[in-house]
Design a protein around this motif. Sequence first.
Motif, PDB file in Angstrom:
ATOM      1  N   PHE A  72       0.823   9.764   7.583  1.00 43.74           N
ATOM      2  CA  PHE A  72      -0.486   9.329   7.076  1.00 43.74           C
ATOM      3  C   PHE A  72      -0.443   7.885   6.582  1.00 43.74           C
ATOM      4  N   VAL A  73       0.548   7.560   5.750  1.00 38.69           N
ATOM      5  CA  VAL A  73       0.605   6.220   5.166  1.00 38.69           C
ATOM      6  C   VAL A  73       1.027   5.187   6.209  1.00 38.69           C
ATOM      7  N   ALA A  74       1.899   5.557   7.129  1.00 34.20           N
ATOM      8  CA  ALA A  74       2.264   4.628   8.199  1.00 34.20           C
ATOM      9  C   ALA A  74       1.034   4.242   9.016  1.00 34.20           C
ATOM     10  N   GLN A  75       0.175   5.208   9.300  1.00 32.86           N
ATOM     11  CA  GLN A  75      -1.057   4.901  10.025  1.00 32.86           C
ATOM     12  C   GLN A  75      -1.956   3.980   9.209  1.00 32.86           C
ATOM     13  N   LYS A  76      -1.990   4.186   7.891  1.00 34.93           N
ATOM     14  CA  LYS A  76      -2.781   3.316   7.025  1.00 34.93           C
ATOM     15  C   LYS A  76      -2.274   1.880   7.062  1.00 34.93           C
ATOM     16  N   VAL A  77      -0.957   1.721   6.959  1.00 32.80           N
ATOM     17  CA  VAL A  77      -0.381   0.374   6.958  1.00 32.80           C
ATOM     18  C   VAL A  77      -0.640  -0.312   8.295  1.00 32.80           C
ATOM     19  N   LEU A  78      -0.468   0.415   9.380  1.00 33.54           N
ATOM     20  CA  LEU A  78      -0.687  -0.185  10.694  1.00 33.54           C
ATOM     21  C   LEU A  78      -2.148  -0.594  10.881  1.00 33.54           C
ATOM     22  N   SER A  79      -3.053   0.185  10.322  1.00 30.51           N
ATOM     23  CA  SER A  79      -4.466  -0.185  10.439  1.00 30.51           C
ATOM     24  C   SER A  79      -4.787  -1.420   9.585  1.00 30.51           C
ATOM     25  N   GLY A 167       8.115   0.779 -13.510  1.00 31.08           N
ATOM     26  CA  GLY A 167       8.127   0.618 -12.061  1.00 31.08           C
ATOM     27  C   GLY A 167       6.757   0.292 -11.510  1.00 31.08           C
ATOM     28  N   LEU A 168       5.735   0.972 -12.018  1.00 31.25           N
ATOM     29  CA  LEU A 168       4.372   0.707 -11.552  1.00 31.25           C
ATOM     30  C   LEU A 168       3.933  -0.712 -11.925  1.00 31.25           C
ATOM     31  N   ALA A 169       4.332  -1.164 -13.092  1.00 32.62           N
ATOM     32  CA  ALA A 169       4.012  -2.543 -13.491  1.00 32.62           C
ATOM     33  C   ALA A 169       4.677  -3.545 -12.545  1.00 32.62           C
ATOM     34  N   SER A 170       5.916  -3.276 -12.152  1.00 31.81           N
ATOM     35  CA  SER A 170       6.617  -4.165 -11.225  1.00 31.81           C
ATOM     36  C   SER A 170       5.942  -4.184  -9.858  1.00 31.81           C
ATOM     37  N   LEU A 171       5.470  -3.038  -9.414  1.00 30.36           N
ATOM     38  CA  LEU A 171       4.788  -2.977  -8.118  1.00 30.36           C
ATOM     39  C   LEU A 171       3.567  -3.884  -8.115  1.00 30.36           C
ATOM     40  N   SER A 172       2.826  -3.887  -9.206  1.00 28.43           N
ATOM     41  CA  SER A 172       1.615  -4.716  -9.262  1.00 28.43           C
ATOM     42  C   SER A 172       1.967  -6.194  -9.186  1.00 28.43           C
ATOM     43  N   LEU A 173       3.114  -6.576  -9.745  1.00 28.69           N
ATOM     44  CA  LEU A 173       3.510  -7.983  -9.743  1.00 28.69           C
ATOM     45  C   LEU A 173       3.888  -8.469  -8.347  1.00 28.69           C
ATOM     46  N   LEU A 174       4.247  -7.559  -7.468  1.00 26.65           N
ATOM     47  CA  LEU A 174       4.624  -7.957  -6.114  1.00 26.65           C
ATOM     48  C   LEU A 174       3.425  -8.400  -5.286  1.00 26.65           C
ATOM     49  N   LEU A 175       2.227  -7.955  -5.687  1.00 26.33           N
ATOM     50  CA  LEU A 175       1.042  -8.141  -4.853  1.00 26.33           C
ATOM     51  C   LEU A 175       0.376  -9.501  -5.041  1.00 26.33           C
ATOM     52  N   GLN A 176      -0.153  -9.998  -3.937  1.00 25.64           N
ATOM     53  CA  GLN A 176      -1.082 -11.121  -3.989  1.00 25.64           C
ATOM     54  C   GLN A 176      -2.424 -10.622  -4.514  1.00 25.64           C
ATOM     55  N   PRO A 177      -3.298 -11.501  -4.994  1.00 26.84           N
ATOM     56  CA  PRO A 177      -4.664 -11.081  -5.324  1.00 26.84           C
ATOM     57  C   PRO A 177      -5.320 -10.414  -4.120  1.00 26.84           C
ATOM     58  N   GLN A 178      -5.984  -9.304  -4.364  1.00 28.63           N
ATOM     59  CA  GLN A 178      -6.620  -8.470  -3.346  1.00 28.63           C
ATOM     60  C   GLN A 178      -5.600  -7.756  -2.455  1.00 28.63           C
ATOM     61  N   GLY A 179      -4.334  -7.805  -2.830  1.00 31.05           N
ATOM     62  CA  GLY A 179      -3.326  -7.054  -2.091  1.00 31.05           C
ATOM     63  C   GLY A 179      -3.481  -5.558  -2.307  1.00 31.05           C
ATOM     64  N   VAL A 180      -2.927  -4.761  -1.391  1.00 30.34           N
ATOM     65  CA  VAL A 180      -3.089  -3.305  -1.389  1.00 30.34           C
ATOM     66  C   VAL A 180      -1.765  -2.634  -1.749  1.00 30.34           C
ATOM     67  N   LEU A 181      -1.847  -1.699  -2.672  1.00 31.99           N
ATOM     68  CA  LEU A 181      -0.696  -0.879  -3.059  1.00 31.99           C
ATOM     69  C   LEU A 181      -0.972   0.566  -2.683  1.00 31.99           C
ATOM     70  N   LEU A 182      -0.075   1.174  -1.911  1.00 38.86           N
ATOM     71  CA  LEU A 182      -0.169   2.581  -1.532  1.00 38.86           C
ATOM     72  C   LEU A 182       1.015   3.316  -2.146  1.00 38.86           C
ATOM     73  N   ILE A 183       0.732   4.259  -3.043  1.00 38.04           N
ATOM     74  CA  ILE A 183       1.803   5.034  -3.661  1.00 38.04           C
ATOM     75  C   ILE A 183       1.494   6.519  -3.535  1.00 38.04           C
ATOM     76  N   SER A 184       2.554   7.327  -3.533  1.00 41.58           N
ATOM     77  CA  SER A 184       2.384   8.775  -3.588  1.00 41.58           C
ATOM     78  C   SER A 184       3.268   9.332  -4.690  1.00 41.58           C
ATOM     79  N   VAL A 185       2.754  10.333  -5.392  1.00 42.63           N
ATOM     80  CA  VAL A 185       3.509  11.028  -6.436  1.00 42.63           C
ATOM     81  C   VAL A 185       3.069  12.484  -6.458  1.00 42.63           C
ATOM     82  N   PRO A 186       3.934  13.378  -6.970  1.00 43.59           N
ATOM     83  CA  PRO A 186       3.494  14.757  -7.189  1.00 43.59           C
ATOM     84  C   PRO A 186       2.405  14.796  -8.250  1.00 43.59           C
ATOM     85  N   ILE A 187       1.404  15.644  -8.044  1.00 41.90           N
ATOM     86  CA  ILE A 187       0.323  15.808  -9.019  1.00 41.90           C
ATOM     87  C   ILE A 187       0.182  17.280  -9.368  1.00 41.90           C
ATOM     88  N   GLY A 188      -0.351  17.529 -10.556  1.00 42.13           N
ATOM     89  CA  GLY A 188      -0.532  18.899 -11.020  1.00 42.13           C
ATOM     90  C   GLY A 188      -0.468  18.935 -12.527  1.00 42.13           C
TER      91      GLY A 188
END
Length: 254
Positions: A72-79, A167-188
Motif C-alpha cells: 500500500f505505502v509503496a504504491q503511495k510513494v510511487l504515485s 523519533g517522530l520529532a526527528s522525522l519532521s525535521l527531515l522534511l522540506q516545507p510541504q513534504g510528506v511523511l507516511l508512518i504506520s504504527v499499531p493502533i488500539g
Amino acid sequence: MFRSLTVFLRLFGIDILRLVSSLVSIPWYIRQYFFFIRHQKDSFFPIDLYPILFDRFESASALGEYFWQDLFVAQKVLSLNPRKHVDIGSRIDGFVAHLACVRQVEVLDIRPLPVNINNVFFTQWDITEPNPAFFGIYDCVTCLHTLEHIGLGRYGDQLDPNGWSKGLASLSLLLQPQGVLLISVPIGVQRVQFNAHRIFHPSTIVKVASLNGLSLSNFHHLTHSGSFLEGDLGDFDFLAQQRYGLGIFCFTRS
C-alpha cells in the motif's frame, strides 16, 4: 487459555501448533519417502532426509499486515514520485525492496545493513539523536512499523519511554516545507507490550505530530480482509477501543 499459552510460548520460539502438526505428519512423511524410493528410477539424484512436515497445510501465500502495508505505502510513494525520498527503519525485504525495483531508496536505520543492495543507499543512524546533515532535504519520508519500538531496547537502542516521540520529532525535521511523511504504527487500546512494541490511540500520534509542525492529510486503517480503509478523526475513538489494528498516517509539513 490454550490460545494464550501458544502465543506466549511463540515469543520464546516454541510453536506448539506447528510442533503438533509436524508430529502428526511423521507417518505421512515415512509413507511418502518409501513410495518415492520405490518409484525413483533416476539414479542421478541421491536422497537426503530433509523433512518439511507442515507446508501442505498452508495456503499458497501468507499475506499478513506487513505485506499489505508494504504494498500500500509503496504504491503511495510511487504515485507521489518524490524528488528525494528517505525511509527510516522499514523492512528492507518488503517495502524497501518494492521501491528499489523501480527507483533509488535512501535508508536510515539504527541496525547495520551488512550487504550492498542495488538502488539502496544505507546510513546507520539513531533517529533519537537528531543529525542536522539530514534536516530539511527530503520531500517524502517513510517510517513503517518503527516508531512503536523506539526506546524499548528491542533492537539495541537505548531505553527511553519517550523514544517514540523523539523519533517522530526527528522525522519532521527531515522534511522540506510541504513534504510528506507516511508512518504506520499499531493502533488500539493504548499500552506498552514490553519489550515488543507500543500500541497507540490514533489521536496520540496526531497530537504529537501537530506539535512538530505536521498536519494530518489522510489516515487509513487495515481491515481483517487486508484492505486499507480511509478514515477520519471520527473513527479514532472507535479504533482505540479495539485490541489491535494497524494505522497508516499521512502528514504534511506546514
